[in-house]
Scaffold this motif. Structure first.
Motif, PDB file in Angstrom:
ATOM      1  N   LEU A  84       0.819  -1.225   0.000  1.00 27.00           N
ATOM      2  CA  LEU A  84       0.000   0.000   0.000  1.00 27.00           C
ATOM      3  C   LEU A  84       0.847   1.268   0.000  1.00 27.00           C
ATOM      4  O   LEU A  84       0.340   2.364  -0.245  1.00 27.00           O
ATOM      5  N   ASN A  85       2.128   1.113   0.354  1.00 28.62           N
ATOM      6  CA  ASN A  85       3.035   2.271   0.310  1.00 28.62           C
ATOM      7  C   ASN A  85       2.593   3.458   1.174  1.00 28.62           C
ATOM      8  O   ASN A  85       2.712   4.608   0.747  1.00 28.62           O
ATOM      9  N   ILE A  86       2.066   3.174   2.338  1.00 27.92           N
ATOM     10  CA  ILE A  86       1.655   4.249   3.254  1.00 27.92           C
ATOM     11  C   ILE A  86       2.757   4.393   4.313  1.00 27.92           C
ATOM     12  O   ILE A  86       3.210   3.385   4.860  1.00 27.92           O
ATOM     13  N   PRO A  87       3.203   5.611   4.633  1.00 30.42           N
ATOM     14  CA  PRO A  87       4.231   5.756   5.670  1.00 30.42           C
ATOM     15  C   PRO A  87       3.790   5.147   7.005  1.00 30.42           C
ATOM     16  O   PRO A  87       2.634   5.310   7.412  1.00 30.42           O
ATOM     17  N   VAL A  88       4.719   4.419   7.633  1.00 27.59           N
ATOM     18  CA  VAL A  88       4.417   3.790   8.929  1.00 27.59           C
ATOM     19  C   VAL A  88       5.401   4.315   9.969  1.00 27.59           C
ATOM     20  O   VAL A  88       6.600   4.419   9.704  1.00 27.59           O
ATOM     21  N   VAL A  89       4.876   4.644  11.149  1.00 28.40           N
ATOM     22  CA  VAL A  89       5.734   5.069  12.258  1.00 28.40           C
ATOM     23  C   VAL A  89       5.410   4.197  13.463  1.00 28.40           C
ATOM     24  O   VAL A  89       4.252   3.822  13.662  1.00 28.40           O
ATOM     25  N   GLU A 118       3.019  13.093  21.608  1.00 36.22           N
ATOM     26  CA  GLU A 118       1.930  14.011  21.237  1.00 36.22           C
ATOM     27  C   GLU A 118       2.419  15.088  20.281  1.00 36.22           C
ATOM     28  O   GLU A 118       1.808  15.349  19.239  1.00 36.22           O
ATOM     29  N   SER A 119       3.564  15.703  20.628  1.00 32.95           N
ATOM     30  CA  SER A 119       4.015  16.812  19.795  1.00 32.95           C
ATOM     31  C   SER A 119       4.775  16.300  18.554  1.00 32.95           C
ATOM     32  O   SER A 119       4.519  16.744  17.434  1.00 32.95           O
ATOM     33  N   SER A 120       5.684  15.332  18.732  1.00 33.06           N
ATOM     34  CA  SER A 120       6.499  14.870  17.580  1.00 33.06           C
ATOM     35  C   SER A 120       5.633  14.239  16.490  1.00 33.06           C
ATOM     36  O   SER A 120       5.862  14.459  15.299  1.00 33.06           O
ATOM     37  N   LEU A 121       4.646  13.461  16.902  1.00 35.02           N
ATOM     38  CA  LEU A 121       3.801  12.804  15.896  1.00 35.02           C
ATOM     39  C   LEU A 121       3.003  13.851  15.105  1.00 35.02           C
ATOM     40  O   LEU A 121       2.806  13.723  13.896  1.00 35.02           O
ATOM     41  N   THR A 122       2.587  14.892  15.821  1.00 37.89           N
ATOM     42  CA  THR A 122       1.836  15.953  15.147  1.00 37.89           C
ATOM     43  C   THR A 122       2.734  16.677  14.137  1.00 37.89           C
ATOM     44  O   THR A 122       2.324  16.927  12.994  1.00 37.89           O
ATOM     45  N   ILE A 123       3.967  16.962  14.553  1.00 33.86           N
ATOM     46  CA  ILE A 123       4.895  17.640  13.625  1.00 33.86           C
ATOM     47  C   ILE A 123       5.127  16.746  12.409  1.00 33.86           C
ATOM     48  O   ILE A 123       5.140  17.195  11.258  1.00 33.86           O
ATOM     49  N   LEU A 124       5.290  15.436  12.681  1.00 29.22           N
ATOM     50  CA  LEU A 124       5.520  14.498  11.579  1.00 29.22           C
ATOM     51  C   LEU A 124       4.313  14.462  10.631  1.00 29.22           C
ATOM     52  O   LEU A 124       4.474  14.521   9.397  1.00 29.22           O
ATOM     53  N   ALA A 125       3.116  14.388  11.208  1.00 34.26           N
ATOM     54  CA  ALA A 125       1.912  14.335  10.365  1.00 34.26           C
ATOM     55  C   ALA A 125       1.785  15.615   9.540  1.00 34.26           C
ATOM     56  O   ALA A 125       1.470  15.570   8.341  1.00 34.26           O
ATOM     57  N   ASP A 126       2.072  16.763  10.180  1.00 33.37           N
ATOM     58  CA  ASP A 126       2.035  18.040   9.435  1.00 33.37           C
ATOM     59  C   ASP A 126       2.985  17.959   8.243  1.00 33.37           C
ATOM     60  O   ASP A 126       2.628  18.327   7.114  1.00 33.37           O
ATOM     61  N   ALA A 127       4.209  17.464   8.512  1.00 34.84           N
ATOM     62  CA  ALA A 127       5.240  17.445   7.461  1.00 34.84           C
ATOM     63  C   ALA A 127       4.835  16.498   6.333  1.00 34.84           C
ATOM     64  O   ALA A 127       4.997  16.821   5.147  1.00 34.84           O
ATOM     65  N   ILE A 128       4.280  15.351   6.685  1.00 32.84           N
ATOM     66  CA  ILE A 128       3.871  14.384   5.646  1.00 32.84           C
ATOM     67  C   ILE A 128       2.729  14.975   4.816  1.00 32.84           C
ATOM     68  O   ILE A 128       2.696  14.858   3.589  1.00 32.84           O
ATOM     69  N   ALA A 129       1.797  15.635   5.503  1.00 28.13           N
ATOM     70  CA  ALA A 129       0.667  16.243   4.781  1.00 28.13           C
ATOM     71  C   ALA A 129       1.191  17.309   3.812  1.00 28.13           C
ATOM     72  O   ALA A 129       0.734  17.402   2.669  1.00 28.13           O
ATOM     73  N   ARG A 130       2.155  18.090   4.285  1.00 29.24           N
ATOM     74  CA  ARG A 130       2.703  19.175   3.441  1.00 29.24           C
ATOM     75  C   ARG A 130       3.461  18.643   2.241  1.00 29.24           C
ATOM     76  O   ARG A 130       3.346  19.141   1.131  1.00 29.24           O
ATOM     77  N   HIS A 131       4.268  17.583   2.476  1.00 28.69           N
ATOM     78  CA  HIS A 131       5.146  17.059   1.411  1.00 28.69           C
ATOM     79  C   HIS A 131       4.476  15.995   0.561  1.00 28.69           C
ATOM     80  O   HIS A 131       5.074  15.501  -0.394  1.00 28.69           O
ATOM     81  N   GLY A 132       3.304  15.557   0.962  1.00 30.08           N
ATOM     82  CA  GLY A 132       2.653  14.472   0.235  1.00 30.08           C
ATOM     83  C   GLY A 132       3.421  13.163   0.379  1.00 30.08           C
ATOM     84  O   GLY A 132       3.346  12.277  -0.470  1.00 30.08           O
ATOM     85  N   GLY A 133       4.148  12.991   1.439  1.00 30.24           N
ATOM     86  CA  GLY A 133       4.908  11.760   1.709  1.00 30.24           C
ATOM     87  C   GLY A 133       5.974  12.063   2.749  1.00 30.24           C
ATOM     88  O   GLY A 133       5.998  13.173   3.308  1.00 30.24           O
ATOM     89  N   ILE A 134       6.847  11.078   3.014  1.00 30.95           N
ATOM     90  CA  ILE A 134       7.861  11.288   4.052  1.00 30.95           C
ATOM     91  C   ILE A 134       8.849  12.365   3.581  1.00 30.95           C
ATOM     92  O   ILE A 134       9.422  12.246   2.498  1.00 30.95           O
ATOM     93  N   PRO A 135       9.047  13.395   4.390  1.00 35.37           N
ATOM     94  CA  PRO A 135       9.969  14.453   3.973  1.00 35.37           C
ATOM     95  C   PRO A 135      11.439  14.018   4.051  1.00 35.37           C
ATOM     96  O   PRO A 135      11.734  12.929   4.558  1.00 35.37           O
ATOM     97  N   GLY A 136      12.321  14.863   3.587  1.00 35.00           N
ATOM     98  CA  GLY A 136      13.756  14.523   3.562  1.00 35.00           C
ATOM     99  C   GLY A 136      14.366  14.502   4.947  1.00 35.00           C
ATOM    100  O   GLY A 136      13.771  14.994   5.909  1.00 35.00           O
ATOM    101  N   PRO A 137      15.604  13.936   5.037  1.00 35.68           N
ATOM    102  CA  PRO A 137      16.253  13.756   6.343  1.00 35.68           C
ATOM    103  C   PRO A 137      16.509  15.069   7.085  1.00 35.68           C
ATOM    104  O   PRO A 137      16.465  15.092   8.315  1.00 35.68           O
ATOM    105  N   GLU A 138      16.739  16.156   6.357  1.00 42.14           N
ATOM    106  CA  GLU A 138      17.041  17.431   7.061  1.00 42.14           C
ATOM    107  C   GLU A 138      15.859  17.816   7.945  1.00 42.14           C
ATOM    108  O   GLU A 138      16.038  18.231   9.095  1.00 42.14           O
TER     109      GLU A 138
END
Ligand code: B12
Length: 464
Positions: A84-89, A118-138
């Motif tokens: 399914l190619n969905i990001p998993v954490v 609570e906070s890290s997962l939210t930041i991650l979800a924001d970033a994935i939503a913005r990038h349309g997938g897992i963002p880069g390592p930076e």
């Protein structure tokens, strides 16, 4: 973005609403995401059925809570999700305590968060939503506690702890409704139904070597304000009609003044609730005024961590208590209150002799307890006892996978697995097969369902 929060199926009979997933869902929702909790244990969803749900929900991210004993059962979920190619954490106890081990076993899972997310997962979800997938390592590197398979030295990414618990709100109770979980939760018995578990404080400063709690929740006790907890209880009563609650904290009674303020507020709240502390409280801070206040506020049952009948083993466990004081405090609880008291005991500590285990069994019978729970020591990752067990032959690579809710393949030198299970069975039978204990026990069974769960738990514990 839709985010699925889940945990793999297992056969636990200690099934209660999961606060970790509940708090994460609240954080995601507050940030504008659409969290969906799928509790595979409650809903009995194996990998295939879970994937069908995932296809239906079409999330942008899936988060798995992982206990160490989930490691073998997690694999089929990860494999089934791959196409399914969905990001998993992943997150929770095992990824927090042993991130390098988690990455080694699951190099195909791209993301892991250590600690309270609570906070890290939210930041991650924001970033994935913005990038349309897992963002880069930076970008990933800037997310606190986040580890990827390319992170050098994952253990150096420290676990995140929330400084202000009130700011987290309540867990997303709608999705972990107490009414959707079995009626015989962890303590097996309740006085009134429905019952909801709550978390009042997080963390524990004690260095007990068998416990992994402080790795995830930290050494400093963080408390919610008393009024915030009262608001949650009002909400639970008004929304689900709960009549009882259970405090699931690591160390609820640590701060005597806090407990007194809590009891006072509860007594004045107008709420007609009874409650218990089934997860174990430390005895140090209990004195007769605290006991009176707790009982007056509706507490009817506590579990206490006694662990061993041998002072030598208590010292090795770094329990920081004298056996005599433990005995004295249990007797004081019996004298001052009318509570049901459960004792928690651990047998099979590295270097423990048969005689020392017998001393624990004898102590359990000598104390004025109503229930006793004996566990075989689990050398959990990140705990103080784990390196000691390694030196005694424990191989985390393989042995960790044979660990389950009631089973630990570790045995002290000179004692076989078979003998260990026999000692455990004798401990349970020795404790419960007494007329006074068994009679009280039977009297408290409220329904055939509860009886069934009890029988299953007993079989789980003693079966070879
Ligand atoms: C309450 C509790 C229970 C409850 C409820 C557990 C549940 N899963 O619903 C009961 C009594 C049922 C229970 C049972 C057991 N427990 Co327990 N439990 C705890 C305790 C005391 C508190 C957990 C808690 O609710 N904390 C508060 C919530 C808000 O925090 P949290 O769950 O940690 O979630 C946060 C983070 O972990 C993270 N997170 C959680 N999930 C996810 C998912 C994702 C995707 C991400 C990114 C992050 C993330 O973010 C969350 C929010 O801050 C902890 C000790 C501790 N301090 O961790 C032990 C602990 C977690 N339990 C433990 C164990 C071993 C067990 C049992 C196997 C019993 C046993 N033999 O000891 C069973 C297994 C039950 C099961 N099959 O699920 C171990 C786990 C160690 C490990 N490495 O696996 C701990 C650490 C205690 C110990 N013995 O050292 N437990």
């Amino acid at each position: 973005m839709k985010v699925i929060l889940t945990r793999p199926w297992n056969t636990t009979s200690m099934l209660i609403p999961n606060h970790g997933l509940g708090y994460l869902a609240t954080a995601l929702r507050q940030a504008g995401h659409d969290p969906v909790i799928i509790d595979c244990i409650r809903d009995r969803l194996h990998a295939d059925a879970f994937v069908r749900r995932v296809l239906h929900e079409a999330p942008g991210l899936i988060g798995f809570q992982v206990y160490t004993f989930d490691l073998p059962t997690l694999r089929p979920y990860i494999d089934a999700l791959k196409p399914l190619n969905i990001p998993v954490v992943t997150g929770g106890p095992h990824p927090s305590a042993a991130p390098a081990d988690m990455i080694r076993r699951f190099p195909d899972v791209p993301l892991l968060i250590r600690g309270e997310a609570e906070s890290s997962l939210t930041i991650l979800a924001d970033a994935i939503a913005r990038h349309g997938g897992i963002p880069g390592p930076e970008l990933l590197e800037t997310i606190p506690g986040l580890v990827t398979p390319t992170t050098t030295d994952p253990e150096s990414r420290s676990c995140v702890l929330n400084p202000d618990l009130d700011s987290l709100g309540f867990p997303d109770w709608e999705q972990i409704s107490p009414l959707s979980y079995p009626i015989a939760p962890q303590g097996t018995f309740t006085r009134r139904l429905p019952v909801a578990p709550i978390i009042v404080t997080r963390g524990c400063p004690y260095p007990c070597t068998f416990c992994a709690g402080k790795i995830i929740s930290g050494r400093a006790i963080r408390t919610r304000s008393v009024s915030h907890v009262m608001d949650e209880l009002h909400y639970l009563v008004n929304t689900f009609g709960i009549r009882e609650f259970h405090i699931q904290d690591d160390n609820f009674t640590f701060d005597r003044d806090y407990v007194l303020a809590f009891c006072q507020a509860l007594t004045n709240s107008g709420l007609d609730l009874v409650w218990s502390c089934p997860n174990g409280i430390r005895l140090d801070s209990l004195d007769s005024s605290v006991l009176h206040a707790m009982e007056h506020a509706g507490c009817y049952s506590v579990a206490v961590g006694i662990e061993s009948g041998s002072q030598r083993i208590l010292n090795l466990m770094r329990k920081q208590t004298a056996l005599g004081d433990l005995i004295h405090k249990v007797r004081e609880i019996r004298r001052v209150t009318r509570w049901e008291i459960t004792g928690f005991f651990i047998i099979g500590y590295p270097g423990e002799t048969r005689e020392e285990m017998e001393a624990t069994i004898r102590l359990s019978r000598r104390l004025p307890l109503d229930k006793a729970n004996f566990g075989i020591l689990m050398p959990l990752p990140g705990t103080g006892v784990e390196p000691v067990a390694r030196a005694a032959g424990w191989n985390p690579d393989t042995d960790m996978l044979r660990m389950s809710e009631y089973r630990s393949p570790f045995t002290p030198a000179g004692i076989t697995q078979r003998q260990m299970r026999w000692i455990l069975t004798r401990a349970f039978v020795g404790f419960y097969a007494r007329p006074r204990i068994i009679w009280r026990f039977i009297r408290r069974i409220q329904s055939p369902d509860q009886f069934r769960i009890l029988c299953r738990r007993f079989i789980d514990v003693v079966k070879p």
